[in-house]
Enzyme design. Structure first.
Site, PDB file in Angstrom:
ATOM      1  N   CYS A   1     107.436 -16.909  69.902  1.00  0.00           N
ATOM      2  CA  CYS A   1     108.324 -17.607  68.972  1.00  0.00           C
ATOM      3  C   CYS A   1     107.607 -18.708  68.217  1.00  0.00           C
ATOM      4  O   CYS A   1     107.664 -18.774  67.000  1.00  0.00           O
ATOM      5  CB  CYS A   1     109.522 -18.188  69.709  1.00  0.00           C
ATOM      6  SG  CYS A   1     110.559 -16.913  70.395  1.00  0.00           S
ATOM      7  N   HIS A   2     106.966 -19.599  68.938  1.00  0.00           N
ATOM      8  CA  HIS A   2     106.368 -20.754  68.280  1.00  0.00           C
ATOM      9  C   HIS A   2     104.939 -21.005  68.705  1.00  0.00           C
ATOM     10  O   HIS A   2     104.410 -22.091  68.520  1.00  0.00           O
ATOM     11  CB  HIS A   2     107.224 -21.990  68.518  1.00  0.00           C
ATOM     12  CG  HIS A   2     108.657 -21.773  68.172  1.00  0.00           C
ATOM     13  ND1 HIS A   2     109.600 -21.462  69.105  1.00  0.00           N
ATOM     14  CD2 HIS A   2     109.281 -21.751  66.984  1.00  0.00           C
ATOM     15  CE1 HIS A   2     110.763 -21.275  68.500  1.00  0.00           C
ATOM     16  NE2 HIS A   2     110.602 -21.438  67.220  1.00  0.00           N
ATOM     17  N   GLY A   3     104.336 -19.992  69.359  1.00  0.00           N
ATOM     18  CA  GLY A   3     102.901 -20.053  69.613  1.00  0.00           C
ATOM     19  C   GLY A   3     102.462 -20.909  70.786  1.00  0.00           C
ATOM     20  O   GLY A   3     101.305 -21.300  70.848  1.00  0.00           O
TER      21      GLY A   3
ATOM     22  N   TYR B   1     112.970 -24.333  59.769  1.00  0.00           N
ATOM     23  CA  TYR B   1     112.304 -23.727  60.919  1.00  0.00           C
ATOM     24  C   TYR B   1     110.792 -23.965  60.833  1.00  0.00           C
ATOM     25  O   TYR B   1     110.143 -24.257  61.840  1.00  0.00           O
ATOM     26  CB  TYR B   1     112.618 -22.241  60.913  1.00  0.00           C
ATOM     27  CG  TYR B   1     112.242 -21.470  62.150  1.00  0.00           C
ATOM     28  CD1 TYR B   1     112.841 -21.755  63.371  1.00  0.00           C
ATOM     29  CD2 TYR B   1     111.314 -20.442  62.087  1.00  0.00           C
ATOM     30  CE1 TYR B   1     112.511 -21.022  64.492  1.00  0.00           C
ATOM     31  CE2 TYR B   1     110.985 -19.707  63.201  1.00  0.00           C
ATOM     32  CZ  TYR B   1     111.592 -19.998  64.404  1.00  0.00           C
ATOM     33  OH  TYR B   1     111.274 -19.267  65.518  1.00  0.00           O
TER      34      TYR B   1
ATOM     35  N   ARG C   1     108.331 -25.850  63.511  1.00  0.00           N
ATOM     36  CA  ARG C   1     107.171 -25.214  64.119  1.00  0.00           C
ATOM     37  C   ARG C   1     105.870 -25.932  63.815  1.00  0.00           C
ATOM     38  O   ARG C   1     104.880 -25.745  64.514  1.00  0.00           O
ATOM     39  CB  ARG C   1     107.057 -23.773  63.625  1.00  0.00           C
ATOM     40  CG  ARG C   1     108.109 -22.878  64.187  1.00  0.00           C
ATOM     41  CD  ARG C   1     107.678 -21.462  64.214  1.00  0.00           C
ATOM     42  NE  ARG C   1     107.201 -20.982  62.921  1.00  0.00           N
ATOM     43  CZ  ARG C   1     107.044 -19.707  62.628  1.00  0.00           C
ATOM     44  NH1 ARG C   1     107.346 -18.815  63.522  1.00  0.00           N
ATOM     45  NH2 ARG C   1     106.594 -19.337  61.457  1.00  0.00           N
TER      46      ARG C   1
END
Lengths: 241, 412
Positions: free
Chosen positions: A188-190, B291, B295
């Site tokens: 998802c976000h590494g 988003y 991130r």
């Protein structure tokens, strides 16, 4: 707390001098200007504050059932009992995922090479919490391999960032570069974790993956959700899932 | 404003509840600046989309089961068995995208023409509140089909609250009603998805009330000085808005009938599975810029805070923009930064769509920095140092000058 705070605020304002709001209210209600000297606390002011405080406390009490009904219900909690898992069928290097309390739990059978990477400075130096100082595991798993039996890693497979399930990714996986020694990668976000599910620096996840309470009933069977004899550690004590 | 009529029924009602004069006042006589461009169509378009979403939503609710075991198959039933179910669902699903598109254009228009400046600050606040409510509604709605992307999107977004120190864990389990997203979560999200659109309707009423207090802003950003600067709303702007809706419907119908899949995620055709995260999770396109900001921060709490700030900064806009000039037309430096900002938002959206590795991460950070730089540094400073271009004396004067100029060039 709120009504007390409000009451204190208004009384203090009264002590300092006439409060516009209170005077306005008492004169509208009585229809005559207040006969008391300025700055004195009147019976009507007290009644006003007491009624206000009672209303706030009453409303908060009445609201509680409407708020608390959203918390996990009895059936959900009852289904969260410990589970037994047979780990004898997991080959070295393999992992199984079992569901406990609606969450995936990873049981990884680590090879000796896997265990060697956990002590390698190249890995350890890049970890946020290599010594498991943060409360993300029971005390009996707060060691370099974060487990009871180093051969088996048992962790809740929920990324501490935003709740995705990280993938077990073998050493040398193309997308993670040549220095990757194997571990978990969250799509998802590494976020990245090593083979003890310890989180790396420079990724959004703040903490190591949580270790649930568990123990070996016999060498083949893990009981997830129950501490070994002599420990009464609560899973609620962890920093975060 | 009395209603001129001899109809006895109308008079009888009007005397008791003055709906007819209210209607006349707000929709017929309401004086609007005479120079409104097509950028001013998007407010009524947003209202139109709200009605479309509510009507299709209520109809879909008649065929949908909000239970974890039945939700997915009831949506399949809507697509295959319910008469015109496919059409209603596609209108509703692509309609969400259309609604956000229209509202984003409306918002950027407000940003360019300084529509948030005195005395329209509360009008702007109501708009931002509507945007926040829309985001919540869209998020709840996206969970309902109970596909993989529904489930994991809901997991990621509700887990944002776990970043709150101390109480984060209690809040997430309260939101979920369990140890993770599950059947109780779906039920409550359905209840809230049904409720919030009506809260939006109430917020829109306040938005319009505030709008009618001082009237619409206009492309010149100068105040209306008298009746020579305005036109009655009907027929001038009712016709213009209807024309806009017609053009918009052509665009909307293209997505409904020819390419609904482009706005849906194929992973959502797989039923929710709590033990398997799809390889690439991404929200709907209208959340991608936010988003990407989330991130781009390698710290969870700060990431979540910046995500919240990226929307809530809009509340501060009336004070962050220090320039007394409303319209970007007369602000040569602001204008350039504004267009960079628009491009920046598109870049953020594209980066939010890419997997979170490699150079995308680096460019995402730069784009996120510019996003906040624009609000907290560029807007205040440009307002202080910029020299605005000379402005026309009044709206009607600007219109007449333009006409004279055009006549002059035609003669020459």
């Amino acid at each position: 707390m709120l009504p007390l705070w409000l009451a204190g605020k208004v009384f203090r304002a009264q002590a300092r001098g006439p409060s516009k709001r209170i005077d306005l209210l008492s004169s509208t209600v009585s229809g005559t200007p207040p006969a008391h000297p300025e700055g004195e606390i009147k019976r009507r002011d007290f009644l006003f504050l007491a009624a206000g405080a009672l209303t706030v406390v009453g409303a908060a009490t009445a609201a509680w059932p409407f708020i608390d009904q959203m918390n996990p219900d009895k059936q959900t909690i009852a289904l969260g009992v410990p589970i037994d898992v047979d780990v004898s069928g997991i080959e070295a290097g393999q992992q199984i995922i079992v569901a406990w309390r609606d969450r995936p739990v990873f049981i990884l059978h680590r090879t000796p090479e896997n265990l060697k990477t956990l002590k390698e400075p190249q890995v350890v130096n890049d970890l946020r919490d290599p010594d498991s100082k943060q409360m993300q595991q029971p005390p009996y798993a707060a060691n370099w391999h974060r487990s009871i039996n180093p051969d088996y890693l048992v962790v809740v497979g929920i990324c501490t960032h935003l709740g995705c399930i990280p993938h077990l990714t073998k050493a040398g996986a193309a997308e993670l570069g040549a220095s990757w020694q194997g571990g978990y990668f969250c799509p998802c976000h590494g976020s990245k974790y090593d083979l003890s599910a310890r989180v790396f620096e420079g990724v959004p996840a703040p903490l190591n993956l949580p270790v649930p309470p568990y123990h070996f009933v016999d060498p083949k069977t893990v009981r997830i959700g129950a501490n070994p004899k002599g420990s009464n550690w609560s899973f609620n004590a962890i920093e975060q899932i | 404003m009395a209603v001129e009529t001899n109809n006895k029924l109308v008079k009888w009602i009007e005397y008791r509840l003055p709906v007819f004069s209210f209607y006349r006042h707000f929709l017929v006589e309401y004086p609007a600046p005479k120079n409104l461009s097509y950028w001013w169509n998007f407010g009524s378009l947003a209202g139109f989309m709200l009605v479309v979403q509510i009507v299709t939503g209520i109809v879909l609710a008649m065929h949908y089961s909000p239970s974890a075991t039945l939700a997915f198959s009831s949506v399949q039933g809507i697509m295959r068995d319910v008469n015109y179910g496919w059409l209603l669902r596609y209108i509703h699903a692509t309609g969400a995208s259309m609604f956000f598109m229209v509202v984003y254009i409306h918002l950027f228009r407000g940003l360019y023409y300084g529509s948030y400046k005195r005395p329209r600050e509360i009008l702007w606040f109501m708009g931002v509140i509507i945007l926040l409510l829309m985001m919540a509604t869209a998020f709840f709605g996206y969970t309902l089909p109970w596909g993989q992307m529904s489930f994991w999107g809901a997991t990621v977004i509700t887990s944002l609250f776990s970043a709150i120190p101390v109480v984060g864990h209690a809040i997430t389990s309260w939101l979920w009603g369990g140890y993770a997203i599950g059947a109780p979560t779906l039920n409550r999200f359905y209840a809230l998805h049904y409720l919030l659109p009506f809260v939006i309707v109430a917020a829109v009423a306040l938005h319009l009330w505030a709008l009618h207090q001082h009237g619409s802003n206009n492309p010149l950003g100068i105040d209306v000085k008298g009746p020579q600067d305005t036109l009655p709303f009907h027929p001038y702007y009712t016709v213009k808005d209807l024309f806009g809706i017609t053009i918009f419907l052509i665009f909307f119908c293209y997505w409904i009938f020819f390419d609904p899949g482009a706005l849906l995620n194929p992973d959502n055709s797989i039923m929710a599975n709590a033990l398997n995260t799809p390889p690439h999770i991404e929200p709907e396109w209208y959340f991608l810029p936010f988003y990407a900001i989330l991130r781009s921060v390698p710290n969870k709490l700060i990431g979540v805070m910046l995500l919240g700030l990226s929307v809530c900064v809009l509340f501060l806009l009336p004070w962050l923009d220090t320039s007394p000039v409303r319209s970007g037309k007369f602000r040569p430096i602001f204008k350039q930064f504004f267009w960079i900002f628009v491009i920046d938002c598109v870049i953020l959206g594209y980066i939010g769509h890419l997997p979170p590795i490699g150079p995308a991460k680096f460019y995402g950070r730069i784009a996120a920095i510019y996003y906040f730089l624009f609000f907290f540094v560029i807007l205040p400073f440009v307002g202080w140092f910029e020299r605005p271009k000379p402005m026309p004396e009044s709206i009607s004067q600007a219109v007449l000058d333009k006409k004279a100029k055009r006549a002059g060039t035609e003669k020459a």
